[in-house]
Enzyme design. Structure first.
Site, short mmCIF file in Angstrom:
data_model
loop_
_atom_site.label_atom_id
_atom_site.label_comp_id
_atom_site.label_asym_id
_atom_site.label_seq_id
_atom_site.Cartn_x
_atom_site.Cartn_y
_atom_site.Cartn_z
N LYS A 204 0.86 -1.17 0.00
CA LYS A 204 0.00 0.00 0.00
C LYS A 204 0.90 1.23 0.00
O LYS A 204 1.64 1.47 0.95
CB LYS A 204 -0.91 -0.02 1.23
CG LYS A 204 -2.05 1.01 1.19
CD LYS A 204 -1.62 2.34 1.75
CE LYS A 204 -2.74 3.36 1.68
NZ LYS A 204 -2.29 4.72 2.08
N GLY A 258 6.52 4.71 8.43
CA GLY A 258 5.70 5.90 8.60
C GLY A 258 5.87 6.53 9.97
O GLY A 258 6.91 6.36 10.61
N SER A 259 4.86 7.21 10.43
CA SER A 259 4.93 7.96 11.68
C SER A 259 4.65 7.07 12.89
O SER A 259 3.99 6.03 12.77
CB SER A 259 3.92 9.10 11.65
OG SER A 259 2.59 8.58 11.70
N GLY A 263 1.97 4.04 13.30
CA GLY A 263 2.53 2.75 13.70
C GLY A 263 1.77 2.11 14.85
O GLY A 263 1.58 0.89 14.89
N GLU A 280 9.17 0.77 11.06
CA GLU A 280 10.25 1.75 10.89
C GLU A 280 9.57 3.10 10.95
O GLU A 280 8.93 3.54 10.00
CB GLU A 280 10.97 1.53 9.57
CG GLU A 280 12.34 2.18 9.51
CD GLU A 280 12.31 3.60 8.94
OE1 GLU A 280 12.41 4.55 9.76
OE2 GLU A 280 12.17 3.75 7.74
N CYS A 314 13.26 15.06 3.14
CA CYS A 314 13.21 14.36 4.42
C CYS A 314 14.60 14.42 4.99
O CYS A 314 15.56 13.98 4.38
CB CYS A 314 12.73 12.94 4.23
SG CYS A 314 13.93 11.68 4.49
N GLU A 415 10.02 15.35 15.50
CA GLU A 415 10.54 15.08 14.17
C GLU A 415 10.13 16.19 13.21
O GLU A 415 8.95 16.49 13.06
CB GLU A 415 10.03 13.73 13.66
CG GLU A 415 10.63 13.34 12.33
CD GLU A 415 10.14 12.00 11.84
OE1 GLU A 415 10.90 11.28 11.19
OE2 GLU A 415 8.97 11.66 12.11
#
Length: 569
Positions: A204, A258-259, A263, A280, A314, A415
């Site tokens: 996805k 992702g975040s 998660g 991750e 990023c 972040e």
């Protein structure tokens, strides 16, 4: 010298041959992939002429389609479907059927499909994405098979007559939910691992990078067809949260990039079916500069670290700690470099960085900077914009150097995921280790020192999953190594042996070593119904195997024999 000279010549010849051998590409079938940015529905091409202005707010897209646009120019590209729960389950079912056939294939065939996945990537991808993916393929081709073969282990004292091994079998269908920041590598990375280990996979992709993801899927489909693999072995799906939730509930393992917030939702959904999860998540990676470095050299690396994902912005490093002895010099060097950096459409070829991929992300970055400024920080340098047009300014953020920062500021704790370089002083190695570990994240670190031992010692004390000594992000280019973090940066690993085996059912197997000459037999004293001396027999057996001295063991052996039969026939 006469003795050593032939050895040196042989060593040089061997090294040269190995190098030349590396240059020989594997012989694989070629593929041709349509490079058009229009999908099968040709009607979408009619809409490619206008500038797209996404709605404001967090739920800016919803419904049955995902609107796609080019962040650099805001050019509307078209749309892809947002799959429903039932549609996702149908896709997974097709992959599961194909995987049952694929699981029976040889490693020779799996190596062929891996080779094709690096074929003709007719897209404007970053050097880091392509090189990393190629290195992944190279590692799988050269070492992947040996790490998935049965691994024999010690059988121990009590099972000396047995042979113990670990087998690695495909799990079934892997579900990968990946982020937008590396649209090429984030698709191919889990796909290569899953397919090479005998699994099928459904990926996805992010709603922020769906257009390019659909093109990469065409490459995968062409590669599968070229070697005669099941056409449904790999699926790429598009959509929003509902699509991802449906995938988690349908597969045998989930890999998520992702975040931390997302998660946690993945984990809650995976708990319903008790499937394994690899997460991750976010990072707040540290970049530590000691007082004994070459400042010019490290300043260049530092700027590269904060701008490493050109076109996606990023940040690879988000907290910079510089020894106070060289602090002023370092800030001066990076300031000069950052002021020369220009943001603009990456396809123009003359800009250092491109647009932010997520709409409105610049507002978050400005919020972090404003919070820092309110608490005493100072901006000392900012990059500039190229000619990008008024409608697209919101998608760009100038690279920024900010000093006088501390850990009370959100910029040093949350972040950022953007081109911001906050620089903080430190006075001792002990202090910088404490600062580095003062974070809820723990993905990676980079430590620079004129002493390799000093840099290594600092890196070893930082609580994170990956570390680079006198370099930045080098760990990820070594695809034999696992990748992942701790704390809010996630858990589990992908990449390397650990990531490859994480896509497998790890099965422990024990069998008779000398079958059929030696077979296991239950000793008579502990056969049912157990004898009156069963405990004495068992006690003697334990003493014979694990007693503290040889005399006790010999006495125990006598006790075993007096207890009745032996262990084997």
């Amino acid at each position: 010298m006469a003795f050593w000279w032939p050895l040196l010549v042989l060593a040089f010849a061997y090294g040269l041959c190995r190098f030349l051998f590396m240059l020989i590409p594997p012989k694989v079938p070629s593929i041709d992939v349509e490079a058009s940015d229009v999908l099968d529905d040709g009607n979408q091409a009619q809409e490619n002429s206008f500038i797209y202005v996404p709605p404001r707010g967090t739920s800016q897209q919803s419904g049955k389609i995902v609107q796609c646009y080019e962040p650099a120019t805001m050019k509307y590209l078209g749309y892809v479907p947002a799959l429903t729960r039932d549609e996702v389950k149908d896709r997974v079912a097709k992959v599961r059927k194909a995987q049952k056939m694929w699981a029976k294939t040889s490693f020779k065939q799996r190596r062929t499909i891996s080779s094709r996945d690096t074929g003709k990537t007719m897209v404007d991808a970053s050097l880091g994405e392509i090189m990393t993916t190629c290195e992944k393929i190279n590692w799988l081709l050269s070492e992947g098979e040996q790490w998935l073969k049965p691994e024999y282990r010690s059988s121990g004292r009590s099972m000396l007559h047995k042979r113990a091994k670990v087998e690695f079998h495909p799990l079934g269908v892997i579900g990968a939910i990946v982020s937008w920041n590396y649209p090429f590598h984030n698709i191919f990375n889990p796909m290569l691992t899953a397919v090479f280990s005998g699994n099928g996979i459904v990926i996805k992709i992010s709603e922020h990078a769906s257009w390019s993801g659909c093109f990469y899927f065409r490459i995968i489909q062409s590669a599968l067809a070229a070697i005669g693999a099941p056409e449904d072995l790999v699926e790429v799906i598009t959509g929003f949260a509902e699509t991802g939730e449906a995938l988690v509930s349908s597969v045998d393992k989930v890999i998520f990039v992702g975040s931390p917030g997302a998660g946690k939702m993945i984990m809650r959904n995976a708990a319903e079916t008790l499937i394994p999860v690899t997460l991750e998540l976010g990072g707040k990676d540290v970049f530590i500069v000691c007082d004994d470095v070459d400042v010019d050299h490290v300043a260049q690396i530092a700027v590269r670290a904060v701008l490493q994902s050109s076109g996606q912005n990023c940040a690879g490093a988000e907290r910079f700690y510089v020894h106070r002895e060289i602090y002023s010099s370092f800030v001066s060097k990076v300031t000069k470099i950052i002021k020369s950096v220009r943001a603009g459409p990456p396809l123009a070829g003359k800009y250092d960085m491109g647009a932010l991929c997520m709409h409105e992300h610049s507002e978050k970055l400005e919020g972090l900077i404003n919070d820092a400024l309110d608490k005493g920080a100072e901006i000392v340098a900012r990059g500039s914009f190229g000619h990008i047009g008024e409608d697209a300014v919101d998608q760009y953020f100038p690279p920024t150097v900010i000093v006088n920062v501390n850990h009370s500021m959100r910029l040093m704790q949350e972040e950022a995921f953007g081109p911001i370089m906050p620089i903080m002083k430190f006075s001792s190695d002990e202090e910088v280790v404490k600062l580095a570990n003062d974070s809820k994240y723990g993905l990676g670190c980079a430590v620079f020192s004129g002493s390799q031992d000093r840099a290594r010692d600092i890196a070893s004390q930082i609580h994170c999953g990956v570390a680079a000594v006198n370099d930045f992000a080098a760990t990820y280019m070594c695809q034999s190594l696992p990748f992942g973090g701790v704390k809010h940066s996630g858990f589990g690993r992908f990449g390397g042996v650990e990531g490859l085996r994480a896509c497998c059912l790890v099965k422990a197997v024990v069998e008779d070593r000398w079958w059929p000459f030696v077979k296991t037999k239950i000793p008579k004293p502990i056969q049912y119904p157990v004898a009156e001396n069963a405990f004495e027999f068992q006690e003697s057996l334990v003493e014979a195997l694990y007693g503290l001295n040889i005399w006790e063991r010999l006495q125990a052996l006598v006790g075993i024999e007096s207890g009745g039969s032996g262990l084997h026939k």
